[in-house]
Write a protein that holds these residues in place. Structure first.
Motif, PDB file in Angstrom:
ATOM      1  N   THR A 172       0.830  -1.202   0.000  1.00 22.13           N
ATOM      2  CA  THR A 172       0.000   0.000   0.000  1.00 22.13           C
ATOM      3  C   THR A 172       0.862   1.248   0.000  1.00 22.13           C
ATOM      4  OG1 THR A 172      -1.715  -1.168   1.237  1.00 22.13           O
ATOM      5  CG2 THR A 172      -1.819   1.240   1.240  1.00 22.13           C
ATOM      6  N   ILE A 173       1.854   1.271   0.875  1.00 25.93           N
ATOM      7  CA  ILE A 173       2.727   2.442   0.992  1.00 25.93           C
ATOM      8  C   ILE A 173       3.459   2.708  -0.315  1.00 25.93           C
ATOM      9  CG2 ILE A 173       4.774   3.358   2.151  1.00 25.93           C
ATOM     10  CD1 ILE A 173       3.923   1.729   4.613  1.00 25.93           C
ATOM     11  N   SER A 174       3.982   1.660  -0.929  1.00 27.73           N
ATOM     12  CA  SER A 174       4.832   1.822  -2.105  1.00 27.73           C
ATOM     13  C   SER A 174       4.059   2.006  -3.406  1.00 27.73           C
ATOM     14  CB  SER A 174       5.766   0.611  -2.240  1.00 27.73           C
ATOM     15  OG  SER A 174       6.622   0.504  -1.136  1.00 27.73           O
ATOM     16  N   LEU A 175       2.934   1.321  -3.551  1.00 27.75           N
ATOM     17  CA  LEU A 175       2.312   1.232  -4.870  1.00 27.75           C
ATOM     18  C   LEU A 175       1.046   2.068  -5.035  1.00 27.75           C
ATOM     19  CD1 LEU A 175       2.741  -2.584  -5.591  1.00 27.75           C
ATOM     20  CD2 LEU A 175       4.360  -0.706  -5.940  1.00 27.75           C
ATOM     21  N   ALA A 176       0.529   2.653  -3.963  1.00 21.86           N
ATOM     22  CA  ALA A 176      -0.680   3.465  -4.096  1.00 21.86           C
ATOM     23  C   ALA A 176      -0.440   4.592  -5.099  1.00 21.86           C
ATOM     24  CB  ALA A 176      -1.079   4.048  -2.744  1.00 21.86           C
ATOM     25  N   GLY A 177      -1.329   4.694  -6.084  1.00 21.54           N
ATOM     26  CA  GLY A 177      -1.215   5.727  -7.106  1.00 21.54           C
ATOM     27  C   GLY A 177      -0.310   5.373  -8.264  1.00 21.54           C
ATOM     28  N   ALA A 178       0.282   4.172  -8.246  1.00 16.99           N
ATOM     29  CA  ALA A 178       1.223   3.790  -9.306  1.00 16.99           C
ATOM     30  C   ALA A 178       0.539   3.129 -10.494  1.00 16.99           C
ATOM     31  CB  ALA A 178       2.290   2.850  -8.739  1.00 16.99           C
TER      32      ALA A 178
END
Length: 212
Positions: free
Chosen positions: A106-112
């Motif tokens: 969630t931290i790394s990939l949100a919005g990716a």
């Protein structure tokens, strides 16, 4: 009925897929902007093997997030079905999510990437399950009434960011802070000694070491 064994080619493809997804998780949690070639290099497979399975980097990111949501939901479903006492169920769910480290994604990939309807459906199921766990704890009077299901997501993200030293030290520190958080959530308070040693001053210095 027993499952028929996979052929050599299918078994190899399954192994490759497992290697690719593990490598992708490691690579993109560390650097969401990394190229897909970095995944192939880490997995030890050719770039063509990735593109045969995933048409694009976004497809791979969607798969990682879907797997993370499914793992999260499985932990929550087990808690909902549990016949343990409400606090034991809540605490087991909380610890299980932190150990699974689902919120690193969630931290790394949100919005990716653009989510699909399937991902939204998994997320809605997550909301239903966690609300059921929290409601049960509230009804039993073992969870602070001013704590909501949405608070848990933020706590999971914070705990997922705890990374010091190797895997063993990271696990030790997360266990310590899970115990601290659970102690603050429980009502009436029942403080117990925190597990593991506190961070040492030297454990913060390596963050300032230039990565090469």
């Amino acid at each position: 009925m027993p499952t028929a064994p996979m052929s050599g080619r299918r078994a190899q493809a399954a192994r490759n897929d497992e290697l690719i997804l593990k490598a992708a998780r490691d690579v993109f949690v560390a650097d969401p902007g990394a190229p897909i070639a970095a995944v192939a290099e880490r997995a030890g497979v050719g770039i063509s093997a990735l593109y045969r399975r995933y048409g694009s980097k976004e497809d791979m990111l969607r798969k990682l997030c879907a797997d993370g949501l499914e793992a999260y939901n499985a932990i929550a479903e087990a808690a909902v079905a549990s016949d343990r006492d409400p606090w034991g169920t809540f605490a087991e769910f909380f610890r299980g999510v932190v150990v699974a480290d689902t919120h690193a994604l969630t931290i790394s990939l949100a919005g990716a990437f653009a989510p699909t309807p399937e991902l939204y459906a998994l997320a809605m199921r997550s909301d239903e399950l966690v609300n059921a766990i929290v409601d049960r704890a509230h009804e039993a009077g073992v969870l602070r009434t001013d704590v909501y299901a949405t608070d848990l997501g933020m706590l999971f993200e914070q705990l997922s960011s705890v990374r010091r030293g190797g895997d063993a030290r990271t696990e030790e520190l997360r266990s310590r802070y899970v115990a601290l958080v659970l102690s603050s959530l429980r009502t009436p308070p029942q403080h117990e000694p925190l597990p593991g040693p506190a961070p040492q001053p030297g454990e913060f210095k390596d963050r300032w070491t230039k990565k090469t």
